[in-house]
Write an enzyme that holds these catalytic residues in place. Sequence first.
Site, PDB file in Angstrom:
ATOM      1  N   ASP A 183       0.880  -1.172   0.000  1.00  0.00           N
ATOM      2  CA  ASP A 183       0.000   0.000   0.000  1.00  0.00           C
ATOM      3  C   ASP A 183       0.912   1.215   0.000  1.00  0.00           C
ATOM      4  OD1 ASP A 183      -1.794   2.132   0.754  1.00  0.00           O
ATOM      5  OD2 ASP A 183      -3.221   0.565   1.310  1.00  0.00           O
ATOM      6  N   ALA A 243     -12.614  -5.914  -4.269  1.00  0.00           N
ATOM      7  CA  ALA A 243     -12.555  -4.446  -4.397  1.00  0.00           C
ATOM      8  C   ALA A 243     -13.271  -3.946  -5.652  1.00  0.00           C
ATOM      9  CB  ALA A 243     -11.103  -4.002  -4.352  1.00  0.00           C
ATOM     10  N   ARG A 244     -12.600  -3.969  -6.776  1.00  0.00           N
ATOM     11  CA  ARG A 244     -13.232  -3.528  -8.015  1.00  0.00           C
ATOM     12  C   ARG A 244     -12.769  -4.409  -9.164  1.00  0.00           C
ATOM     13  NH1 ARG A 244     -16.580  -1.567  -5.461  1.00  0.00           N
ATOM     14  NH2 ARG A 244     -17.148   0.610  -5.190  1.00  0.00           N
ATOM     15  N   ASP A 268     -15.768 -10.874  -6.159  1.00  0.00           N
ATOM     16  CA  ASP A 268     -17.101 -10.356  -5.861  1.00  0.00           C
ATOM     17  C   ASP A 268     -17.471  -9.258  -6.853  1.00  0.00           C
ATOM     18  OD1 ASP A 268     -19.436 -10.178  -4.162  1.00  0.00           O
ATOM     19  OD2 ASP A 268     -18.633  -8.277  -3.398  1.00  0.00           O
ATOM     20  N   GLU A 273     -20.534  -4.378 -14.565  1.00  0.00           N
ATOM     21  CA  GLU A 273     -21.608  -4.912 -13.717  1.00  0.00           C
ATOM     22  C   GLU A 273     -22.925  -4.254 -14.100  1.00  0.00           C
ATOM     23  OE1 GLU A 273     -20.646  -4.673  -9.553  1.00  0.00           O
ATOM     24  OE2 GLU A 273     -18.698  -5.592  -9.830  1.00  0.00           O
ATOM     25  N   HIS A 292     -21.317  -9.067  -6.252  1.00  0.00           N
ATOM     26  CA  HIS A 292     -21.065  -7.813  -5.524  1.00  0.00           C
ATOM     27  C   HIS A 292     -21.886  -7.792  -4.227  1.00  0.00           C
ATOM     28  CE1 HIS A 292     -19.384  -3.549  -6.356  1.00  0.00           C
ATOM     29  NE2 HIS A 292     -19.559  -3.700  -5.046  1.00  0.00           N
ATOM     30  N   ALA A 295     -20.997  -6.606   0.964  1.00  0.00           N
ATOM     31  CA  ALA A 295     -21.568  -5.796   2.049  1.00  0.00           C
ATOM     32  C   ALA A 295     -22.920  -6.329   2.520  1.00  0.00           C
ATOM     33  CB  ALA A 295     -21.726  -4.354   1.573  1.00  0.00           C
TER      34      ALA A 295
HETATM   35  N1  LIG Z   1     -17.331  -5.709  -3.009  1.00  0.00           N
HETATM   36  C1  LIG Z   1     -17.959  -4.794  -2.290  1.00  0.00           C
HETATM   37  O1  LIG Z   1     -19.148  -4.894  -2.001  1.00  0.00           O
HETATM   38  C2  LIG Z   1     -17.192  -3.621  -1.780  1.00  0.00           C
HETATM   39  C3  LIG Z   1     -16.104  -3.162  -2.460  1.00  0.00           C
HETATM   40  N2  LIG Z   1     -15.411  -2.089  -1.989  1.00  0.00           N
HETATM   41  C4  LIG Z   1     -14.263  -1.654  -2.759  1.00  0.00           C
HETATM   42  O2  LIG Z   1     -13.104  -1.981  -2.002  1.00  0.00           O
HETATM   43  C5  LIG Z   1     -12.218  -0.885  -2.033  1.00  0.00           C
HETATM   44  C6  LIG Z   1     -11.392  -0.894  -0.768  1.00  0.00           C
HETATM   45  O3  LIG Z   1     -12.239  -0.587   0.320  1.00  0.00           O
HETATM   46  P1  LIG Z   1     -11.616   0.054   1.630  1.00  0.00           P
HETATM   47  O4  LIG Z   1     -10.577  -0.846   2.160  1.00  0.00           O
HETATM   48  O5  LIG Z   1     -12.735   0.427   2.502  1.00  0.00           O
HETATM   49  O6  LIG Z   1     -10.923   1.349   1.022  1.00  0.00           O
HETATM   50  P2  LIG Z   1      -9.637   2.125   1.588  1.00  0.00           P
HETATM   51  O7  LIG Z   1      -9.575   3.393   0.808  1.00  0.00           O
HETATM   52  O8  LIG Z   1      -9.675   2.180   3.063  1.00  0.00           O
HETATM   53  O9  LIG Z   1      -8.411   1.178   1.212  1.00  0.00           O
HETATM   54  C7  LIG Z   1      -7.931   1.027  -0.063  1.00  0.00           C
HETATM   55  C8  LIG Z   1      -6.440   1.129   0.024  1.00  0.00           C
HETATM   56  O10 LIG Z   1      -5.891   0.749  -1.230  1.00  0.00           O
HETATM   57  C9  LIG Z   1      -4.780   1.597  -1.436  1.00  0.00           C
HETATM   58  N3  LIG Z   1      -4.347   1.546  -2.814  1.00  0.00           N
HETATM   59  C10 LIG Z   1      -4.747   2.282  -3.879  1.00  0.00           C
HETATM   60  N4  LIG Z   1      -4.070   1.921  -4.979  1.00  0.00           N
HETATM   61  C11 LIG Z   1      -3.216   0.937  -4.604  1.00  0.00           C
HETATM   62  C12 LIG Z   1      -2.257   0.165  -5.280  1.00  0.00           C
HETATM   63  N5  LIG Z   1      -2.019   0.340  -6.597  1.00  0.00           N
HETATM   64  N6  LIG Z   1      -1.554  -0.741  -4.592  1.00  0.00           N
HETATM   65  C13 LIG Z   1      -1.771  -0.926  -3.266  1.00  0.00           C
HETATM   66  N7  LIG Z   1      -2.668  -0.220  -2.559  1.00  0.00           N
HETATM   67  C14 LIG Z   1      -3.386   0.695  -3.217  1.00  0.00           C
HETATM   68  C15 LIG Z   1      -5.292   2.933  -0.985  1.00  0.00           C
HETATM   69  O11 LIG Z   1      -4.254   3.865  -0.825  1.00  0.00           O
HETATM   70  P3  LIG Z   1      -4.582   5.463  -0.998  1.00  0.00           P
HETATM   71  O12 LIG Z   1      -5.789   5.741  -0.176  1.00  0.00           O
HETATM   72  O13 LIG Z   1      -3.336   6.100  -0.498  1.00  0.00           O
HETATM   73  O14 LIG Z   1      -4.837   5.647  -2.456  1.00  0.00           O
HETATM   74  C16 LIG Z   1      -5.957   2.547   0.319  1.00  0.00           C
HETATM   75  O15 LIG Z   1      -5.057   2.523   1.394  1.00  0.00           O
HETATM   76  C17 LIG Z   1     -13.149   0.347  -2.151  1.00  0.00           C
HETATM   77  O16 LIG Z   1     -12.481   1.428  -2.765  1.00  0.00           O
HETATM   78  C18 LIG Z   1     -14.249  -0.157  -3.013  1.00  0.00           C
HETATM   79  O17 LIG Z   1     -13.915   0.072  -4.376  1.00  0.00           O
HETATM   80  C19 LIG Z   1     -15.742  -1.491  -0.811  1.00  0.00           C
HETATM   81  C20 LIG Z   1     -16.823  -1.911  -0.113  1.00  0.00           C
HETATM   82  C21 LIG Z   1     -17.663  -2.995  -0.568  1.00  0.00           C
HETATM   83  O1  LIG Z   2     -19.303   0.140  -1.066  1.00  0.00           O
HETATM   84  C1  LIG Z   2     -19.020  -0.115  -2.215  1.00  0.00           C
HETATM   85  O2  LIG Z   2     -18.314   0.600  -2.916  1.00  0.00           O
HETATM   86  C2  LIG Z   2     -19.459  -1.299  -2.778  1.00  0.00           C
HETATM   87  O3  LIG Z   2     -18.785  -1.826  -3.583  1.00  0.00           O
HETATM   88  C3  LIG Z   2     -20.739  -1.899  -2.363  1.00  0.00           C
HETATM   89  O4  LIG Z   2     -21.068  -1.695  -1.093  1.00  0.00           O
END
Ligand SMILES: NC(=O)C1=CN([C@@H]2O[C@H](COP(=O)(O)OP(=O)(O)OC[C@H]3O[C@@H](n4cnc5c(N)ncnc54)[C@H](OP(=O)(O)O)[C@@H]3O)[C@@H](O)[C@H]2O)C=CC1
Ligand SMILES: O=C(O)C(=O)CO
Length: 334
Positions: A183, A243-244, A268, A273, A292, A295
């Site tokens: 990170d 994540a995405r 997920d 999507e 997805h 959550a």
């Molecule tokens: N499947 C689902 O239902 C859900 C999916 N998500 C997805 O999950 C992602 C992560 O959630 P969350 O942990 O809460 O978000 P956070 O922002 O807390 O954590 C994401 C981390 O990834 C880091 N990051 C960005 N780019 C890179 C990289 N190239 N290499 C390593 N680390 C990197 C960020 O750093 P920095 O902030 O410094 O850029 C940050 O510390 C969300 O952004 C969302 O897209 C979230 C909730 C639900």
């Molecule tokens: O929170 C998000 O961004 C999701 O992916 C779904 O909750």
Amino acid sequence: MAQENKIAIVNSSSFGRIFNHHLKRLEKMGSVSRFEFDSAIPGQELAEALKGYNMIIASVTPFFTSDFFEHKDELKLITRHGIGFNNIDLEAAKKHGTLVSIVPPLVERDAVAENNVTNLLALMRRTLESAAEVKKGGWENRAEFVGSGLCGKTVGVIGVGNTGSRVVEILHYGFRCDVLGVDPNKTALEINTFGGKKVELDELLERSEVICLCASLNEANYHLISKERIDKMKQGAYLSNSARGALVDEAAIIEAIENGKLAGYATDVLEVEPGSSDHLFLNYPNIVVTPHTSAYTMECLEGMGEVCVSDCEAVIEGRLPNRPVQSVSPYVTE
Ligand SMILES: NC(=O)C1=CN([C@@H]2O[C@H](COP(=O)(O)OP(=O)(O)OC[C@H]3O[C@@H](n4cnc5c(N)ncnc54)[C@H](OP(=O)(O)O)[C@@H]3O)[C@@H](O)[C@H]2O)C=CC1
Ligand SMILES: O=C(O)C(=O)CO
């Protein structure tokens, strides 16, 4: 005052559930309508469809582009029923005077981390395949479903934010894994606090038997998991993505599944999507796709609903949402 407010709940088919007590609170604030839009709806068309609505509770789709904001009449708030600002043009929102918020980190942390690990275990232990076989009457075929264990493995976590740090904890303390974390803006000490060791991406790719993808999506990390990066991974590595979808090159994943470089992929999320029923991933027993739903726990959905509703209440009362600033668009609050 109450009649002036029009609240649009957009693409709520992907919210999992909206509780009645939350809907009732919204209805006290004004009129509430639900809309379902194609994720690729052009901005101008979206703005016209939402004419007159001054607050939006939004899903991960559609995209609120600069074109949307250019054509939108007054819009006080977009509150994301989730995490991630990536489907909203924050600069354009700022120019338009729209507050943008996402749910605070802790609301989804446990649920999403649980899902990343659950999908990973389902993949490694071949849970879905063997359970489907039992339903077909194939109990006696159990010898076909020998999987791989997670305990004690070297695991790489990419993105040690809210979700990733919880995944690190679960794997280190629960599964005795040697956890490597990447990170860019987290210090070695921060990653170590959760039980991981900070390394560079190449080292993580080369050493990990299992990789958990938990990074936020941004312009720089589109297709972070490319063919070149998969080539650097261990032969037979497992990958889990909560994540995405666009963090991985899906064509490169399929190639790696076909040639055995990856032992399996659990995800997920998909780049496009909702996922189509003929997505190539669905042809492979060692690709686990959930829709997805990371959550989707009652606890998490309660928290998400609460946040969206209280954001609408705050805006109506002329104040900022009462919660951590990192979950409110920095462009609007700065
Ligand atoms: N499947 C689902 O239902 C859900 C999916 N998500 C997805 O999950 C992602 C992560 O959630 P969350 O942990 O809460 O978000 P956070 O922002 O807390 O954590 C994401 C981390 O990834 C880091 N990051 C960005 N780019 C890179 C990289 N190239 N290499 C390593 N680390 C990197 C960020 O750093 P920095 O902030 O410094 O850029 C940050 O510390 C969300 O952004 C969302 O897209 C979230 C909730 C639900
Ligand atoms: O929170 C998000 O961004 C999701 O992916 C779904 O909750």
